[in-house]
Design a protein around this motif. Structure first.
Motif, PDB file in Angstrom:
ATOM      1  N   MET A 133       0.832  26.979  22.927  1.00  0.00           N
ATOM      2  CA  MET A 133       1.520  28.011  22.151  1.00  0.00           C
ATOM      3  C   MET A 133       1.198  27.852  20.666  1.00  0.00           C
ATOM      4  SD  MET A 133       3.023  30.192  24.044  1.00  0.00           S
ATOM      5  CE  MET A 133       4.370  31.096  23.297  1.00  0.00           C
TER       6      MET A 133
ATOM      7  N   PHE B 249      12.473  29.427  25.718  1.00  0.00           N
ATOM      8  CA  PHE B 249      12.596  29.272  24.273  1.00  0.00           C
ATOM      9  C   PHE B 249      14.029  28.992  23.841  1.00  0.00           C
ATOM     10  CE2 PHE B 249       8.807  31.578  25.190  1.00  0.00           C
ATOM     11  CZ  PHE B 249       7.888  31.077  24.295  1.00  0.00           C
TER      12      PHE B 249
ATOM     13  N   ASN C  60      15.143  35.172  25.053  1.00  0.00           N
ATOM     14  CA  ASN C  60      14.317  36.303  24.597  1.00  0.00           C
ATOM     15  C   ASN C  60      13.929  37.224  25.744  1.00  0.00           C
ATOM     16  OD1 ASN C  60      12.638  34.445  25.795  1.00  0.00           O
ATOM     17  ND2 ASN C  60      10.968  34.700  24.352  1.00  0.00           N
TER      18      ASN C  60
ATOM     19  N   PHE D  99      13.010  40.572  27.728  1.00  0.00           N
ATOM     20  CA  PHE D  99      12.322  41.780  27.289  1.00  0.00           C
ATOM     21  C   PHE D  99      13.317  42.935  27.287  1.00  0.00           C
ATOM     22  CE2 PHE D  99       8.824  39.529  29.739  1.00  0.00           C
ATOM     23  CZ  PHE D  99       8.326  38.911  28.615  1.00  0.00           C
TER      24      PHE D  99
ATOM     25  N   ARG E  22      12.501  34.187  34.936  1.00  0.00           N
ATOM     26  CA  ARG E  22      11.255  34.861  34.593  1.00  0.00           C
ATOM     27  C   ARG E  22      10.107  33.869  34.622  1.00  0.00           C
ATOM     28  NH1 ARG E  22      11.600  37.459  28.792  1.00  0.00           N
ATOM     29  NH2 ARG E  22      10.919  35.421  28.085  1.00  0.00           N
TER      30      ARG E  22
ATOM     31  N   SER F 124       9.532  36.871  19.204  1.00  0.00           N
ATOM     32  CA  SER F 124       9.973  36.160  20.408  1.00  0.00           C
ATOM     33  C   SER F 124       9.597  36.927  21.669  1.00  0.00           C
ATOM     34  CB  SER F 124      11.476  35.929  20.346  1.00  0.00           C
ATOM     35  OG  SER F 124      12.165  37.150  20.401  1.00  0.00           O
ATOM     36  N   ILE F 125       9.494  38.251  21.576  1.00  0.00           N
ATOM     37  CA  ILE F 125       9.094  39.045  22.748  1.00  0.00           C
ATOM     38  C   ILE F 125       7.633  38.742  23.087  1.00  0.00           C
ATOM     39  CG2 ILE F 125       8.695  41.399  23.581  1.00  0.00           C
ATOM     40  CD1 ILE F 125      11.626  40.630  23.410  1.00  0.00           C
TER      41      ILE F 125
ATOM     42  N   ASP G  45       5.998  35.991  22.274  1.00  0.00           N
ATOM     43  CA  ASP G  45       5.952  34.612  22.765  1.00  0.00           C
ATOM     44  C   ASP G  45       6.329  34.565  24.235  1.00  0.00           C
ATOM     45  OD1 ASP G  45       5.235  33.794  20.311  1.00  0.00           O
ATOM     46  OD2 ASP G  45       7.105  32.787  19.791  1.00  0.00           O
ATOM     47  N   GLY G  46       7.430  35.261  24.573  1.00  0.00           N
ATOM     48  CA  GLY G  46       7.907  35.255  25.957  1.00  0.00           C
ATOM     49  C   GLY G  46       6.852  35.771  26.907  1.00  0.00           C
ATOM     50  N   SER G  47       6.171  36.815  26.502  1.00  0.00           N
ATOM     51  CA  SER G  47       5.151  37.408  27.350  1.00  0.00           C
ATOM     52  C   SER G  47       3.927  36.496  27.466  1.00  0.00           C
ATOM     53  CB  SER G  47       4.756  38.776  26.791  1.00  0.00           C
ATOM     54  OG  SER G  47       3.659  39.284  27.483  1.00  0.00           O
ATOM     55  N   LEU G  48       3.470  35.983  26.324  1.00  0.00           N
ATOM     56  CA  LEU G  48       2.285  35.120  26.339  1.00  0.00           C
ATOM     57  C   LEU G  48       2.554  33.837  27.124  1.00  0.00           C
ATOM     58  CD1 LEU G  48       1.192  35.559  22.630  1.00  0.00           C
ATOM     59  CD2 LEU G  48      -0.034  36.385  24.633  1.00  0.00           C
ATOM     60  N   ALA G  49       3.790  33.321  27.028  1.00  0.00           N
ATOM     61  CA  ALA G  49       4.114  32.069  27.716  1.00  0.00           C
ATOM     62  C   ALA G  49       4.089  32.237  29.231  1.00  0.00           C
ATOM     63  CB  ALA G  49       5.481  31.559  27.271  1.00  0.00           C
ATOM     64  N   LEU G  50       4.122  33.482  29.704  1.00  0.00           N
ATOM     65  CA  LEU G  50       4.030  33.711  31.150  1.00  0.00           C
ATOM     66  C   LEU G  50       2.582  33.765  31.610  1.00  0.00           C
ATOM     67  CD1 LEU G  50       6.760  36.443  31.568  1.00  0.00           C
ATOM     68  CD2 LEU G  50       6.815  34.168  32.545  1.00  0.00           C
TER      69      LEU G  50
ATOM     70  N   ALA H 244       0.440  36.067  30.235  1.00  0.00           N
ATOM     71  CA  ALA H 244      -0.110  37.395  29.978  1.00  0.00           C
ATOM     72  C   ALA H 244      -1.138  37.278  28.854  1.00  0.00           C
ATOM     73  CB  ALA H 244       1.002  38.357  29.569  1.00  0.00           C
TER      74      ALA H 244
ATOM     75  N   GLN I 263       4.515  45.244  26.439  1.00  0.00           N
ATOM     76  CA  GLN I 263       5.759  44.851  25.761  1.00  0.00           C
ATOM     77  C   GLN I 263       5.871  45.487  24.382  1.00  0.00           C
ATOM     78  OE1 GLN I 263       8.079  43.421  27.239  1.00  0.00           O
ATOM     79  NE2 GLN I 263       7.175  42.338  28.942  1.00  0.00           N
TER      80      GLN I 263
ATOM     81  N   GLN J 109      15.977  50.223  19.179  1.00  0.00           N
ATOM     82  CA  GLN J 109      16.362  49.012  19.903  1.00  0.00           C
ATOM     83  C   GLN J 109      17.120  48.076  18.973  1.00  0.00           C
ATOM     84  OE1 GLN J 109      15.427  48.227  23.262  1.00  0.00           O
ATOM     85  NE2 GLN J 109      16.909  46.610  22.985  1.00  0.00           N
TER      86      GLN J 109
ATOM     87  N   TRP K 116      17.863  44.529  18.299  1.00  0.00           N
ATOM     88  CA  TRP K 116      17.362  43.226  18.745  1.00  0.00           C
ATOM     89  C   TRP K 116      18.406  42.165  18.544  1.00  0.00           C
ATOM     90  CZ3 TRP K 116      13.259  43.741  21.594  1.00  0.00           C
ATOM     91  CH2 TRP K 116      12.417  44.822  21.364  1.00  0.00           C
TER      92      TRP K 116
END
Lengths: 301, 311
Positions: free
Chosen positions: A96, A134, A138, A140, A200, B193-194, B196-201, B203, B212, B309, B311
């Motif tokens: 990361m 995290f 967070n 989606f 997730r 953070s959105i 990060d969340g996606s990349l950490a999966l 993607a 996203q 949105q 956040w």
């Protein structure tokens, strides 16, 4: 002779495994033939081997010279005062840190024998195997279902619907949300959101789950639920958790690494450094280093 | 309770209460007055803006009232019987122009915004140069875009001639910086953070942006596009230079060199004519444009509030 032969056998097994890990981490791998390197592994077998790992941001060293071995199907906790680089170190383990343009990683970060920063390694493939939860939940801005389904969908994994249910059940969330899977995830409580993020993460069948202070934004009851969840998840996953909460580390982890902020003689440069890494019980009851003792007994920090 | 207290305590308590009460009373009169004057000035400023708008609408409505009717929309301009004349070719021309602008501006504007926000390395000088220029371009007067359109699109390298599509292209260039800035703003509003969340999966960066970041920023982008379109709709100056100047009595075609017109240009044309009938028509045209622009802007505001949105 005999022992030599056995050694040779073990060695060849190890190279075979290393090969498969290398393959899993390199580009262009078919999802169908994806194998989880430690699926069949016994508790405590090394997953990560860090050799002199350091990270700098824009030339400024944040953490230096960390060497440790992280075991499979265990919970490894990284503790230490703020600024000791524990989160930075954690983010090395699934690349990361690559997202910070100025970040540079030194040393060897071996994952089942393969250097995660080797030239053949694709960070995207690394993150498919090594998931992350995290500090702040967070989710989606989508429905609960879509939050979980996103990972399997982008990774092209089969049986998305089944995976969603399985992941939610594993995260002890299914009973709370099964009737409102189409609701927006932002309507959930903070603790539920964090468990959703864990669900997730496990929906894509990772090998390792990294958790960066997962309870710091939660109330004690929600934190307790997450801790229970971690203890269940370590049956299937290797978990590395960063926490500022020593009691939490003592409660859940099998091994604990204690990091500290070092200052150089001019007191201008500061960086994180590993002081001690051992069984959690030993760290908290009979640490080898006096600095560890001062920290865990609350004298400093 | 008070009655049970000794006399001294009671007196002390009463004294303290009086002090507190006087401390909580209104402050000196001059401070109060300053506050009131400032408040009045602010109200005046708001009133000035509002009165200007209302005066414009009322004046146009009164002047244009005799011309109100369906023929405003269904009839074309006519010098023979101005009483029956309308705006049909100009309305159709404006619709074509705006469709062309949207078609050009959405992919290019959103694409540029994605590049600048998600891919560009802000520490590199060329990216900073691009950013600075986009911001400056948003403030360039529209007549300059008209000259650019004339030199590079109608004539010069593109050599399209005085066709409606050239007008669209010119207007698109004019509002492109606005769309890029609004889209960047919308993309930036999606918290890291959105991503990060996606990349950490696992993607990829493109999957993260496509699935996203973009969906979350569409309302903001749409708002920006609508505001840009309403600006393009009201522009007359650049169009005068790239061929919309003719007095067109037939329905325009996007790629025909027969000429085209647009609402603001035809209003300008009508207003220049000496006959009173045309002045009335111009006022009625202004009312039509104001209604359309107010509707567009209200839609943009509604869209932003509805889908914003938290956040």
């Amino acid at each position: 002779m005999n022992s030599n032969g056995e050694e040779g056998k073990v060695e060849s097994q190890m190279t075979a495994k290393k090969k498969s890990t290398e393959k899993a981490l390199s580009r262009k791998i078919e999802v169908a033939e994806r194998r989880l390197p430690s699926a069949s592994e016994a508790v405590g077998e090394p997953v990560f081997g860090l050799e002199g790992v350091g990270v700098s941001y824009g030339g400024k060293v944040a953490v230096r010279d960390v060497s440790m071995t992280i075991g499979a199907k265990e919970i490894t906790a990284l503790i230490g005062p703020s600024g000791c680089g524990k989160s930075t170190l954690l983010r090395c383990l699934n690349r990361m840190n690559d997202l910070v343009p100025s970040a540079e990683v030194f040393g060897k970060c071996l994952y089942h024998g393969t250097d995660l920063y080797g030239p053949e390694v694709d960070p995207v493939e690394v993150r498919k195997l090594i998931g992350m939860v995290f500090q702040k939940p967070n989710p989606f801005p989508k429905s609960i279902y879509d939050n979980i389904a996103f990972g399997p969908k982008v990774l092209g994994l089969p049986d998305v619907e089944e995976r969603v249910e399985r992941a939610l059940r594993s995260a002890a969330l299914w009973d709370e949300v099964k009737d409102r899977l189409d609701d927006n995830a932002y309507g959930m409580s903070g603790g539920q959101q964090q468990r959703l993020c864990i669900a997730r993460c496990i929906a894509v069948d990772p090998d390792v789950i990294l958790m960066d202070e997962p309870c710091s934004a939660l109330d004690p009851i929600s934190s307790g639920k997450i801790e229970d969840l971690m203890l269940e998840l370590k049956e299937d996953f290797s978990i590395v958790i960063v926490t500022h909460n020593m009691q939490q580390a003592a409660r859940v982890s099998d091994k604990t690494a204690f990091l500290i902020v070092e200052l150089d003689s001019t007191e201008e440069n500061r960086w994180g450094q590993l002081v001690e890494y051992d069984e959690t019980e030993k760290i908290f009851t009979n640490p080898a280093d006096s600095r560890t003792e001062d920290y865990v007994t609350g004298k400093v920090g | 309770m008070f009655s049970e207290m000794p006399e001294r305590t009671r007196l002390a308590t009463a004294g303290a209460q009086a002090t507190v009460a006087s401390n909580l009373q209104r402050q000196r009169g001059s401070e109060q007055l300053k506050g009131n004057i400032f408040f009045a000035l602010l109200l005046l400023a708001v009133a000035f803006a509002l009165i200007g708008l209302i005066a414009l609408i009322v004046q146009s409505a009164i002047k244009g009232a005799p011309a109100f009717g369906l023929n405003l929309i269904t009839e074309g301009p006519s010098t023979i019987n101005p009483e029956d004349a309308g705006f049909r070719p100009a309305i159709i021309g404006s619709i074509y122009l705006i469709l062309g602008v949207i078609l050009l501006v959405v992919p290019i504007g959103v694409g540029s915004a994605i590049y600048l926000e998600e891919y560009a390395d802000g520490t590199k000088w060329w990216n900073r140069l691009i950013e600075l220029n986009v911001q400056n371009l948003a403030g360039v007067p529209s007549i300059i875009y008209g000259i650019l359109g004339l030199a590079f699109i109608v004539r010069g390298p593109l050599d399209l001639g005085f066709i409606l599509a050239a007008g669209s292209l010119t207007l698109a260039l004019l509002v492109l910086p606005t769309v890029i800035l609004a889209s960047r703003e919308a993309i930036r509003a999606v918290p890291p953070s959105i991503r990060d969340g996606s990349l950490a999966l696992g993607a990829t960066q493109w999957q993260t942006i496509r699935r996203q970041v973009l969906p979350a920023s569409i309302p903001g982008m749409a708002t920006g596009v609508i505001l840009a379109v309403s600006r393009a709709l009201g522009e007359a100056a650049p169009l005068l230079l790239v061929g919309a100047a003719q007095f067109v009595t037939f329905n325009p075609q996007p790629f025909s060199a027969d000429g085209y017109s647009a609402m603001p240009v035809l209003i300008y044309n009508y207003a220049l004519r000496p006959q009173d009938e045309f002045r009335v028509l111009a006022a009625a045209g202004v009312v039509i444009m104001l209604i359309v622009l107010l509707l567009l802007n209200s839609f943009a505001v509604w869209l932003r509030n509805r889908y914003e949105q938290q956040w």
